[in-house]
Design a protein around this motif. Structure first.
Motif, short mmCIF file in Angstrom:
data_model
loop_
_atom_site.label_atom_id
_atom_site.label_comp_id
_atom_site.label_asym_id
_atom_site.label_seq_id
_atom_site.Cartn_x
_atom_site.Cartn_y
_atom_site.Cartn_z
N ARG A 68 0.84 -1.20 0.00
CA ARG A 68 0.00 0.00 0.00
C ARG A 68 0.87 1.25 0.00
O ARG A 68 0.56 2.24 -0.69
CB ARG A 68 -0.91 -0.01 1.23
N ARG A 69 1.97 1.25 0.77
CA ARG A 69 2.87 2.40 0.78
C ARG A 69 3.42 2.70 -0.60
O ARG A 69 3.43 3.86 -1.05
CB ARG A 69 4.04 2.13 1.75
N ASN A 70 3.86 1.65 -1.31
CA ASN A 70 4.41 1.85 -2.64
C ASN A 70 3.35 2.33 -3.64
O ASN A 70 3.65 3.06 -4.58
CB ASN A 70 5.08 0.57 -3.13
N ASN B 13 0.91 12.15 -9.78
CA ASN B 13 0.34 13.48 -9.55
C ASN B 13 1.40 14.57 -9.57
O ASN B 13 1.10 15.74 -9.29
CB ASN B 13 -0.40 13.51 -8.21
N GLU B 14 2.65 14.16 -9.86
CA GLU B 14 3.78 15.07 -9.99
C GLU B 14 4.12 15.77 -8.68
O GLU B 14 4.64 16.90 -8.67
CB GLU B 14 3.53 16.10 -11.09
N TYR B 15 3.84 15.11 -7.56
CA TYR B 15 4.27 15.63 -6.27
C TYR B 15 5.73 15.25 -5.98
O TYR B 15 6.43 15.95 -5.25
CB TYR B 15 3.38 15.11 -5.15
N ILE B 16 6.15 14.10 -6.49
CA ILE B 16 7.54 13.69 -6.41
C ILE B 16 7.98 13.24 -7.80
O ILE B 16 7.14 12.90 -8.65
CB ILE B 16 7.76 12.54 -5.39
N THR B 17 9.26 13.23 -8.03
CA THR B 17 9.78 12.81 -9.34
C THR B 17 9.76 11.30 -9.45
O THR B 17 9.64 10.58 -8.45
CB THR B 17 11.21 13.31 -9.53
N VAL B 18 9.89 10.81 -10.66
CA VAL B 18 9.95 9.38 -10.89
C VAL B 18 11.17 8.79 -10.19
O VAL B 18 11.11 7.70 -9.60
CB VAL B 18 9.99 9.07 -12.40
N ALA B 19 12.29 9.49 -10.25
CA ALA B 19 13.50 9.00 -9.58
C ALA B 19 13.30 8.89 -8.08
O ALA B 19 13.74 7.92 -7.44
CB ALA B 19 14.68 9.93 -9.90
N TYR C 117 10.41 8.48 -6.58
CA TYR C 117 9.50 7.35 -6.37
C TYR C 117 10.26 6.03 -6.37
O TYR C 117 10.08 5.20 -5.47
CB TYR C 117 8.43 7.33 -7.46
N GLU C 118 11.11 5.82 -7.36
CA GLU C 118 11.85 4.56 -7.45
C GLU C 118 12.78 4.38 -6.26
O GLU C 118 12.92 3.28 -5.72
CB GLU C 118 12.63 4.51 -8.76
N SER C 119 13.42 5.44 -5.83
CA SER C 119 14.33 5.37 -4.69
C SER C 119 13.58 5.08 -3.39
O SER C 119 13.99 4.23 -2.59
CB SER C 119 15.09 6.69 -4.56
N GLU C 120 12.45 5.78 -3.17
CA GLU C 120 11.69 5.61 -1.93
C GLU C 120 11.00 4.25 -1.88
O GLU C 120 10.91 3.63 -0.81
CB GLU C 120 10.65 6.72 -1.80
#
Length: 879
Positions: free
Chosen positions: A255-257, A266-272, A274-277
């Motif tokens: 669910r977190r992911n 939604n462009e609140y964070i970058t794709v990079a 997202y992948e890192s987190e």
């Protein structure tokens, strides 16, 4: 006139030139098609009108009796009340719902974005409800035949559900949600709605709102959260009771992911990002990755629990637990710890002197002992105190094996080493086991005489005094005897330490404030105070001789603790050595109504019984009241109200209670000299004459210097006080003070029973006072008691009361303070109306007062006392 049903009939054009393409000229098929579509159009139009009217009617019906959404603008969410020490450190918190309110402008955008992505991506664009979301949820429910039913509620709708509606899954509630959501969107801004949502929502682990949840799961503030942690919090609303970060690790991680992915889309964070987190593990307090917030707080103790009790009474329990109060406590954490250890040491010393082993009376099933993980889990669930750190932390442990000499134990929080942990035989040889029927076993020689396999015990490390090196594990037990201790400032009433028993986790009953006990001779200063204010002086001679008093229970013959009588004696000596008969004669002479008035004026009792036995402390009161009353002796006779709280502020920071009401005339004067403190005007009520207070304090100094407390109290500053021991030593007391602090102790069983021969207030409670005050004086300082104006010193003989020359010296000489203009008349003797007791045994005959000689079974002679009566057993305090 014929009716026209065909819209193209020529009759519609009556009076006009018909078109060449009139209905008469149309083919019948075309007319039929047009008629069919006209009918469909009519039915559709009418159907839509009916549906619209029906929906409107439904919304009108359900919208009539809805709660007012306007109240949300003034909503005060239940929030935590916190208690802070004088240094500003959080020492405890109380709440029914653990919530920390954070205004919208202080909630980081990252947290807002995580919840919007998880719960309502169109939050900033809809008007309270999301029609597309509702339709999609309906389609999913139909396709799954009711198995997958999701609410499709917007954040605004969830606010309505949480604040104004119930949580039941019914179409009626959903309709009401939508109605209220559209209304509230017109009243509150989006940020205000989001503020309500993020502070109210339940996120599991008794955490309400995002700030409390951030502490619960990560022990962080909102501003310190990383994206994957904010996404974890945003995952919880879906199923807070089922999303445990340890038990449901995979489910929460998934669910977190998902939330992180939504944040990326939604462009609140970058794709990079997202992948890192998303690649990071799910870390939490519950999994041991962070220390818990609660672990940074001290264990709850008697002090903060008493604050909870008093503020709940003053402000109401609901307001205290949900009002978000900020409480500044008077406690000194350092002195609180010293007070706890001093009382615990005295209680354990007495308990060990009895040589009885009771243990915890808890045990684990034998089948769990074979596997370490199993017994550790079982041991963790056993309800035994874990807040004792007397001479080292006390650990719960379980007996794993009992050998011929030693017993092997498993200890909570301590890993087994290669050899294991053991209780050796010599550590058990101090005790006899108390058996299940109450009888006592034989004196232990090996560990097995006290312990059985599966027993849960308490142990601590025994270490070398010089270097702290480990010696062995040693058995400990919570004493059966209990007591209380309290210390406060004599001038302000600020309580700096309070211990209500051996261990709060063992017993929450606060014996300093809740236990009503007989104060015994510690009450006598109030009798002497009433006498001093009635014209007596410390040099006044009072007869110490036998007394007989007729009571409904029979003849009462009170005695001194020594079973001796000493004849005419100065008042000073009477209080120094706690002479009962002198006290009774004084009370009789002054009048018990006057004594009772003094006791009530000082707050010891609300309505004291006017019986002579009460002059010896037979009526029950609390340690809290006794210590507060003694403070008025120490500050020169001015009223002081004890308090555990300096200040209370509400959730908005407004002060709603302040203890110190004195006026500071120049506290806000920036020009005040560096070598001068601000001047504070005292507005305290005077409860006794200042000279009387000093005379009484001087007499009570004699108690400490050469009287009943002299063997236990040895401090580098002037100290006054009074011991108290009730009949059969069921309660023992000592209350004493310097010119800065007052402290008191009592010890006794919760169900009163004799403590045994040789147990007195001086040798049992005196060491507690001594240990605490050694540290308190070093920290707070002290000096000579202030001599009030209006008097002068005269030297007298403390044994005879005779006046001595101004240059007299010696152990028998004492300088007494007398009022100017009231020169004492020496030689007058008071007997309280009891004469000399001429018909009773004389002084030399009363060493075995009232006894008679008998022949024992062995043929020897012995003296036994009289049959117990009202005077000897039930009249209250003796010495």
């Amino acid at each position: 006139m014929p009716l026209c049903f065909d819209p193209f009939d020529s009759c519609l054009y009556r009076g006009r030139t018909p078109n060449v393409t009139s209905a008469i000229e149309r083919p019948p098929v075309l007319r039929a098609i047009l008629s069919f579509f006209g009918t469909i159009f009519t039915f559709v139009t009418m159907g839509l009108a009916v549906v619209a009217l029906s929906i409107g009617a439904v919304f009108w019906i359900y919208g009539r009796e809805l709660p007012s959404h306007e109240s949300l603008a003034q909503y005060k969410p239940p929030t935590i009340s916190r208690i802070y020490s004088g240094e500003g450190q959080i020492i405890d918190e109380f709440a029914k719902e653990r919530r920390l309110f954070v205004p919208a402008d202080e909630i980081p955008d990252l947290v807002k974005q995580a919840f919007i992505s998880a719960e309502d991506k169109n939050f900033y664009h809809h008007s309270g409800y999301d029609a597309r979301g509702i339709a999609a949820a309906g389609v999913e429910a139909i396709q799954s035949r009711g198995r997958d039913v999701r609410g499709a509620s917007t954040i605004t709708q969830q606010v309505m559900k949480n604040f104004l509606l119930s949580g039941d899954r019914k179409i009626e509630r959903k309709i009401k949600e939508i109605i209220l959501a559209t209304r509230v969107e017109e009243t509150l801004s989006k940020d205000q709605i989001l503020e309500l949502y993020l502070n109210e929502i339940f996120l599991g682990q008794n955490s309400y709102g995002v700030a409390a949840a951030a502490q619960t799961y990560f022990n962080k503030s909102l501003s310190d959260l990383e994206p994957h942690e904010a996404a974890t919090l945003a995952s919880m609303p879906k199923a807070p009771g089922k999303f445990h970060p340890v038990r449901n690790y995979d489910r929460v991680l998934s669910r977190r992911n998902f939330v992180l992915k939504e944040m990326s889309e939604n462009e609140y964070i970058t794709v990079a990002t997202y992948e890192s987190e998303a690649a990071k593990p799910l870390r939490s307090v519950q999994n041991g990755d962070f220390d818990s917030f609660r672990s940074t707080l001290p264990s709850r103790d008697y002090f903060t629990d008493e604050i909870r009790r008093q503020l709940s009474q003053d402000f109401g329990e609901d307001e205290f637990f949900s009002g978000g109060m900020t409480v500044r406590a008077t406690v000194d954490p350092e002195m609180q710890k010293i007070a706890a250890h001093a009382l615990q040491r005295a209680l354990e010393k007495y308990d060990r002197s009895l040589g009885l082993w009771r243990g915890t009376r808890e045990s684990l099933p034998l089948e769990v002992l074979g596997d370490e993980a199993t017994w550790r889990e079982a041991l963790a669930s056993v309800d035994v105190p874990r807040d004792v750190d007397l001479e080292g932390r006390w650990y719960p442990a379980v007996v794993l094996e009992v050998g011929k000499n030693d017993a092997r134990i498993g200890i909570e929080g301590v890993e087994d080493d290669a050899d294991g942990h053991f209780i050796p035989a010599k550590d058990a040889q101090w005790a006899r086991k108390v058996l299940s029927d109450g009888s006592r076993g034989k004196k232990a020689t090996v560990a097995g005489d006290l312990l059985e396999k599966g027993d849960v015990v308490l142990v601590r490390r025994m270490t070398q005094d010089d270097d702290g090196s480990f010696i062995r594990w040693t058995l400990r037990q919570v004493p059966e005897v209990q007591g209380g201790f309290m210390a406060m400032d004599v001038n302000t009433g600020r309580v700096i330490a309070m211990q209500g028993g051996f261990s709060y986790q063992d017993s929450v009953f606060n014996r300093a404030t809740q236990a009503k006990r007989q104060p015994g001779s510690s009450f006598k200063p109030f009798v002497y105070a009433s006498a001093l204010d009635s014209g007596y002086s410390p040099a006044t001679i009072v007869i110490d001789a036998p007394i007989e008093i007729n009571t409904p229970q029979g003849v009462w013959r009170p005695r001194n603790s020594s079973n001796k009588f000493y004849g005419p004696t100065p008042m000073r000596t009477g209080i120094e050595f706690s002479r009962n008969l002198m006290t009774i004669r004084l009370a009789q002479e002054v009048g018990m109504d006057v004594v009772a008035d003094y006791a009530e004026r000082f707050g010891v009792y609300e309505n004291m019984g006017q019986f002579l036995a009460n002059s010896l402390g037979s009526e029950e009161t609390t340690l809290f009241k006794m210590v507060a009353a003694y403070a008025m002796f120490g500050n020169g006779g001015e009223r002081v109200e004890p308090t555990l709280v300096d200040r209370v502020q509400d959730r908005y920071g407004e002060t709603i209670y302040r203890h110190d009401q004195r006026d500071c005339t120049d506290c806000d004067n920036p020009a005040i000299a560096e070598d001068r403190s601000p001047r504070i005007l005292s507005n305290r009520e005077r409860v006794m004459d200042g000279i009387t207070a000093y005379q009484l304090t001087s007499m009570m100094q004699g108690v400490v210097n050469r009287g009943t407390a002299s063997s236990a109290i040895d401090l580098p500053v002037p100290v006054a006080g009074k011991t108290g021991t009730t009949n059969e030593a069921k309660d023992v007391w000592f209350v004493g003070f310097t010119n800065t602090l007052v402290a008191g102790c009592y010890i006794g069983y919760d169900r009163p029973r004799p403590l045994g021969r040789g147990t007195y207030g001086g040798n049992t409670c005196g060491p507690v006072f001594q240990e605490f005050m050694e540290e308190a004086i070093a920290k707070y300082g002290s000096g000579k008691f202030r001599v009030p104006p209006g008097g002068h010193f005269i030297k007298i003989d403390r044994f005879s009361g005779a006046r001595l020359a101004n240059d007299a010296s010696g152990a028998n000489v004492v300088a007494e303070y007398f009022r100017d203009g009231e020169e004492p008349i020496f030689g007058i003797t008071y007997d309280g109306g009891f004469a000399m007791g001429a018909n009773l045994p004389l002084v030399k005959e009363v060493e075995a007062y009232g006894g008679r000689e008998v022949t024992t079974s062995s043929g020897k002679k012995a003296v036994v006392g009289p049959k117990a009566d009202f005077g000897t057993l039930s009249s209250g305090g003796l010495y």
